[in-house]
Design a protein around this motif. Structure first.
Motif, PDB file in Angstrom:
ATOM      1  N   LYS A  93      -1.483  16.023 -24.145  1.00 48.47           N
ATOM      2  CA  LYS A  93      -2.497  15.009 -23.839  1.00 48.47           C
ATOM      3  C   LYS A  93      -3.880  15.518 -24.212  1.00 48.47           C
ATOM      4  O   LYS A  93      -4.220  16.663 -23.931  1.00 48.47           O
ATOM      5  CB  LYS A  93      -2.419  14.726 -22.327  1.00 48.47           C
ATOM      6  CG  LYS A  93      -3.565  13.915 -21.738  1.00 48.47           C
ATOM      7  CD  LYS A  93      -3.261  13.584 -20.282  1.00 48.47           C
ATOM      8  CE  LYS A  93      -4.447  13.052 -19.535  1.00 48.47           C
ATOM      9  NZ  LYS A  93      -4.163  12.751 -18.131  1.00 48.47           N
ATOM     10  N   LEU A 112      -5.059  14.467  -5.478  1.00 55.45           N
ATOM     11  CA  LEU A 112      -4.542  13.119  -5.788  1.00 55.45           C
ATOM     12  C   LEU A 112      -3.031  13.143  -5.975  1.00 55.45           C
ATOM     13  O   LEU A 112      -2.326  12.229  -5.549  1.00 55.45           O
ATOM     14  CB  LEU A 112      -5.209  12.574  -7.053  1.00 55.45           C
ATOM     15  CG  LEU A 112      -6.630  12.038  -6.852  1.00 55.45           C
ATOM     16  CD1 LEU A 112      -7.364  11.939  -8.187  1.00 55.45           C
ATOM     17  CD2 LEU A 112      -6.602  10.679  -6.182  1.00 55.45           C
ATOM     18  N   LEU A 117       0.865  -1.182   0.000  1.00 54.42           N
ATOM     19  CA  LEU A 117       0.000   0.000   0.000  1.00 54.42           C
ATOM     20  C   LEU A 117       0.903   1.235   0.000  1.00 54.42           C
ATOM     21  O   LEU A 117       1.769   1.375   0.858  1.00 54.42           O
ATOM     22  CB  LEU A 117      -0.875   0.022   1.259  1.00 54.42           C
ATOM     23  CG  LEU A 117      -1.680   1.299   1.503  1.00 54.42           C
ATOM     24  CD1 LEU A 117      -2.869   1.361   0.540  1.00 54.42           C
ATOM     25  CD2 LEU A 117      -2.188   1.363   2.944  1.00 54.42           C
TER      26      LEU A 117
HETATM   27  C1  LIG Z   1      -9.951  10.207  -9.967  1.00 62.13           C
HETATM   28  C2  LIG Z   1      -8.604   9.768 -10.447  1.00 62.13           C
HETATM   29  C3  LIG Z   1      -8.062  10.345 -11.588  1.00 62.13           C
HETATM   30  C4  LIG Z   1      -6.797   9.939 -12.038  1.00 62.13           C
HETATM   31  N1  LIG Z   1      -6.279  10.490 -13.174  1.00 62.13           N
HETATM   32  C5  LIG Z   1      -5.067  10.067 -13.624  1.00 62.13           C
HETATM   33  C6  LIG Z   1      -4.523  10.591 -14.838  1.00 62.13           C
HETATM   34  O1  LIG Z   1      -5.116  11.427 -15.521  1.00 62.13           O
HETATM   35  N2  LIG Z   1      -3.300  10.142 -15.230  1.00 62.13           N
HETATM   36  C7  LIG Z   1      -2.604   9.202 -14.516  1.00 62.13           C
HETATM   37  O2  LIG Z   1      -1.515   8.834 -14.927  1.00 62.13           O
HETATM   38  N3  LIG Z   1      -3.114   8.687 -13.384  1.00 62.13           N
HETATM   39  C8  LIG Z   1      -4.317   9.098 -12.932  1.00 62.13           C
HETATM   40  N4  LIG Z   1      -4.831   8.546 -11.793  1.00 62.13           N
HETATM   41  C9  LIG Z   1      -4.155   7.425 -11.179  1.00 62.13           C
HETATM   42  C10 LIG Z   1      -3.128   7.851 -10.163  1.00 62.13           C
HETATM   43  O3  LIG Z   1      -1.955   8.227 -10.862  1.00 62.13           O
HETATM   44  C11 LIG Z   1      -2.859   6.656  -9.280  1.00 62.13           C
HETATM   45  O4  LIG Z   1      -4.030   6.407  -8.519  1.00 62.13           O
HETATM   46  C12 LIG Z   1      -1.721   6.913  -8.310  1.00 62.13           C
HETATM   47  O5  LIG Z   1      -0.562   7.361  -8.958  1.00 62.13           O
HETATM   48  C13 LIG Z   1      -1.405   5.652  -7.541  1.00 62.13           C
HETATM   49  O6  LIG Z   1      -0.418   5.937  -6.579  1.00 62.13           O
HETATM   50  P1  LIG Z   1      -0.615   5.481  -5.071  1.00 62.13           P
HETATM   51  O7  LIG Z   1       0.623   5.843  -4.343  1.00 62.13           O
HETATM   52  O8  LIG Z   1      -1.898   6.014  -4.496  1.00 62.13           O
HETATM   53  O9  LIG Z   1      -0.686   3.895  -5.280  1.00 62.13           O
HETATM   54  P2  LIG Z   1      -1.495   2.789  -4.481  1.00 62.13           P
HETATM   55  O10 LIG Z   1      -2.938   2.895  -4.764  1.00 62.13           O
HETATM   56  O11 LIG Z   1      -1.093   2.759  -3.039  1.00 62.13           O
HETATM   57  O12 LIG Z   1      -0.873   1.489  -5.176  1.00 62.13           O
HETATM   58  C14 LIG Z   1      -1.073   1.238  -6.558  1.00 62.13           C
HETATM   59  C15 LIG Z   1      -0.438  -0.116  -6.894  1.00 62.13           C
HETATM   60  O13 LIG Z   1       0.974  -0.038  -6.788  1.00 62.13           O
HETATM   61  C16 LIG Z   1       1.469  -1.016  -5.872  1.00 62.13           C
HETATM   62  N5  LIG Z   1       2.626  -0.370  -5.223  1.00 62.13           N
HETATM   63  C17 LIG Z   1       2.644   0.860  -4.655  1.00 62.13           C
HETATM   64  N6  LIG Z   1       3.895   1.165  -4.277  1.00 62.13           N
HETATM   65  C18 LIG Z   1       4.690   0.098  -4.608  1.00 62.13           C
HETATM   66  C19 LIG Z   1       6.085  -0.161  -4.508  1.00 62.13           C
HETATM   67  N7  LIG Z   1       6.934   0.713  -3.970  1.00 62.13           N
HETATM   68  N8  LIG Z   1       6.551  -1.337  -4.991  1.00 62.13           N
HETATM   69  C20 LIG Z   1       5.699  -2.255  -5.547  1.00 62.13           C
HETATM   70  N9  LIG Z   1       4.371  -2.050  -5.655  1.00 62.13           N
HETATM   71  C21 LIG Z   1       3.870  -0.878  -5.206  1.00 62.13           C
HETATM   72  C22 LIG Z   1       0.295  -1.333  -4.956  1.00 62.13           C
HETATM   73  O14 LIG Z   1       0.390  -2.630  -4.384  1.00 62.13           O
HETATM   74  C23 LIG Z   1      -0.860  -1.231  -5.935  1.00 62.13           C
HETATM   75  O15 LIG Z   1      -0.972  -2.425  -6.666  1.00 62.13           O
HETATM   76  C24 LIG Z   1      -6.082   8.958 -11.305  1.00 62.13           C
HETATM   77  C25 LIG Z   1      -6.627   8.397 -10.144  1.00 62.13           C
HETATM   78  C26 LIG Z   1      -7.866   8.784  -9.712  1.00 62.13           C
HETATM   79  C27 LIG Z   1      -8.437   8.146  -8.472  1.00 62.13           C
END
Ligand SMILES: Cc1cc2nc3c(=O)[nH]c(=O)nc-3n(C[C@H](O)[C@H](O)[C@H](O)COP(=O)(O)OP(=O)(O)OC[C@H]3O[C@@H](n4cnc5c(N)ncnc54)[C@H](O)[C@@H]3O)c2cc1C
Ligand code: SF4
Length: 329
Positions: free
Chosen positions: A230, A102, A28
């Motif tokens: 984009k 985000l 996470l």
């Molecule tokens: C409303 C919305 C709009 C969005 N729009 C965009 C957009 O326009 N463009 C875009 O690119 N993205 C977009 N996103 C996605 C966003 O980039 C990702 O939700 C975010 O970057 C995920 O990062 P997190 O740290 O919250 O990951 P998490 O949700 O914590 O994890 C994501 C995944 O990565 C794994 N993980 C995390 N860290 C590690 C690690 N160090 N090693 C191995 N596995 C790991 C986790 O187990 C999970 O499977 C959007 C998301 C939302 C909710």
């Protein structure tokens, strides 16, 4: 949401070993992707190992490279003055996606490891080989407007959604990992994301329990003149319908070197080496950019509703290159 245990990782080795030891455990980070999927019933990890307090939150820079910790927030990376100056495409890609909230919460590793936004993947009642291997692919007979035009297979046509990953594809980035058994790997970014083939459930070459610890960006002269463009359905924030990460090395109006990658249209970050090659030695002008865009999309395959993406992506490449070539410096 199903019950799960929550553990805070205390060291990189322990976090990797904890996930490695439990087949249904996951890492996470910011939680902006994984928690959504748990709420939808798409993912049901038995345990979450939180990596946010591990010492992976720094950006280190010298003349040769940037070393970016896996837990660096996307906002922190976008706002870093040296990233902005030396790898502007990274900042532009990050600012083109997500909302400010985000970006503040989510991490760099979570970004490149997010799953597809294919609506059937996110609906636990639909057939989806990526979610349940062997269950079929609802896109084959369903709504395919969002489907990939490059890199698909009969088993999956889902677009890989990360803007950051599209930018990293032109930067010779390296992913560093720690494995659950104690080993470590150095993975060139162009081999990090997999094509779906007949195993679309695996997006990357990572093994279960393999923790991303850092990304490295080598110092590249060409990256200083780089750009992300984009197009999306909704301008406030949305995923790409088509995007392009581009870099140009120009000399007296001619292209010495070029980098191009596509987002929003392919099953993985899509580097366009033939298009890049076609630009070398050419005048930096519209005709050259159009020819390169044609090459970038030469292998694209349309389905019923997504054919517009091919023409759109051509325009996106031309626009990205034209805007970049017009920049001073
Ligand atoms: C409303 C919305 C709009 C969005 N729009 C965009 C957009 O326009 N463009 C875009 O690119 N993205 C977009 N996103 C996605 C966003 O980039 C990702 O939700 C975010 O970057 C995920 O990062 P997190 O740290 O919250 O990951 P998490 O949700 O914590 O994890 C994501 C995944 O990565 C794994 N993980 C995390 N860290 C590690 C690690 N160090 N090693 C191995 N596995 C790991 C986790 O187990 C999970 O499977 C959007 C998301 C939302 C909710
Ligand atoms: S395109 Fe891929 S993610 Fe979408 S339904 Fe088919 S198998 Fe699932």
């Amino acid at each position: 949401m199903r019950p799960f245990t929550y553990v805070e990782g205390i060291s990189v080795a322990d976090a990797a070993a904890a996930v490695h030891a439990a087949p249904a455990a996951m890492f996470l980070a910011g939680g902006t992707a994984i928690v959504d999927l748990m709420k939808l019933g798409v993912l049901a990890p038995a345990a979450l190992v939180d990596v946010q307090r591990l010492p992976l939150g720094d950006i280190e820079l010298d003349d040769r490279r940037a070393r970016i910790g896996a837990c660096v927030r996307n906002a922190q990376l976008a706002e870093h003055p040296e990233i902005r100056a030396r790898w502007p495409v990274v900042r532009e890609a990050l600012l083109s996606g997500m909302s400010a909230q985000l970006r503040n919460m989510s991490t760099v590793a979570g970004n490149i490891l997010q799953r597809t936004r294919c609506p059937y993947y996110r609906d636990p009642h639909s057939a989806c080989n990526k979610r349940v291997p062997g269950s079929g692919c609802a896109v084959q007979t369903g709504w395919d407007r969002d489907a990939a035009v490059l890199g698909g297979s009969p088993h999956c046509l889902a677009v890989f959604p990360s803007d950051l990953a599209t930018a990293l594809a032109i930067l010779d980035a390296i992913v560093y990992t720690r494995r659950g058994d104690g080993g470590a790997r150095r993975l060139p970014f162009d081999g990090f994301h997999r094509l779906p083939g007949d195993t679309p459930e695996r997006d990357t070459v990572l093994d279960h329990g393999e923790l991303v610890t850092h990304l490295e960006l080598p110092d590249l002269a060409i990256a200083r003149r780089s750009h992300y463009f984009k197009v999306r359905d909704r301008a406030s924030y949305d995923f790409a319908l088509a995007s392009a990460a581009v870099a140009l090395d120009l000399e007296r109006g001619h292209v010495r070197d070029a980098r191009i990658a596509l987002g929003g249209v392919a099953t993985r970050p899509w580097r366009c080496t033939a298009a890049e090659q076609s630009l070398r030695g050419k005048r930096a002008e519209l005709a050259s950019f159009r020819a390169a865009a044609d090459l970038a999309l030469a292998d694209a395959v349309a389905r019923t509703h997504n054919g517009f993406k091919i023409e759109l992506a051509r325009h996106v490449v031309v626009r990205a290159l034209s805007e970049l070539a017009a920049r001073p410096g």
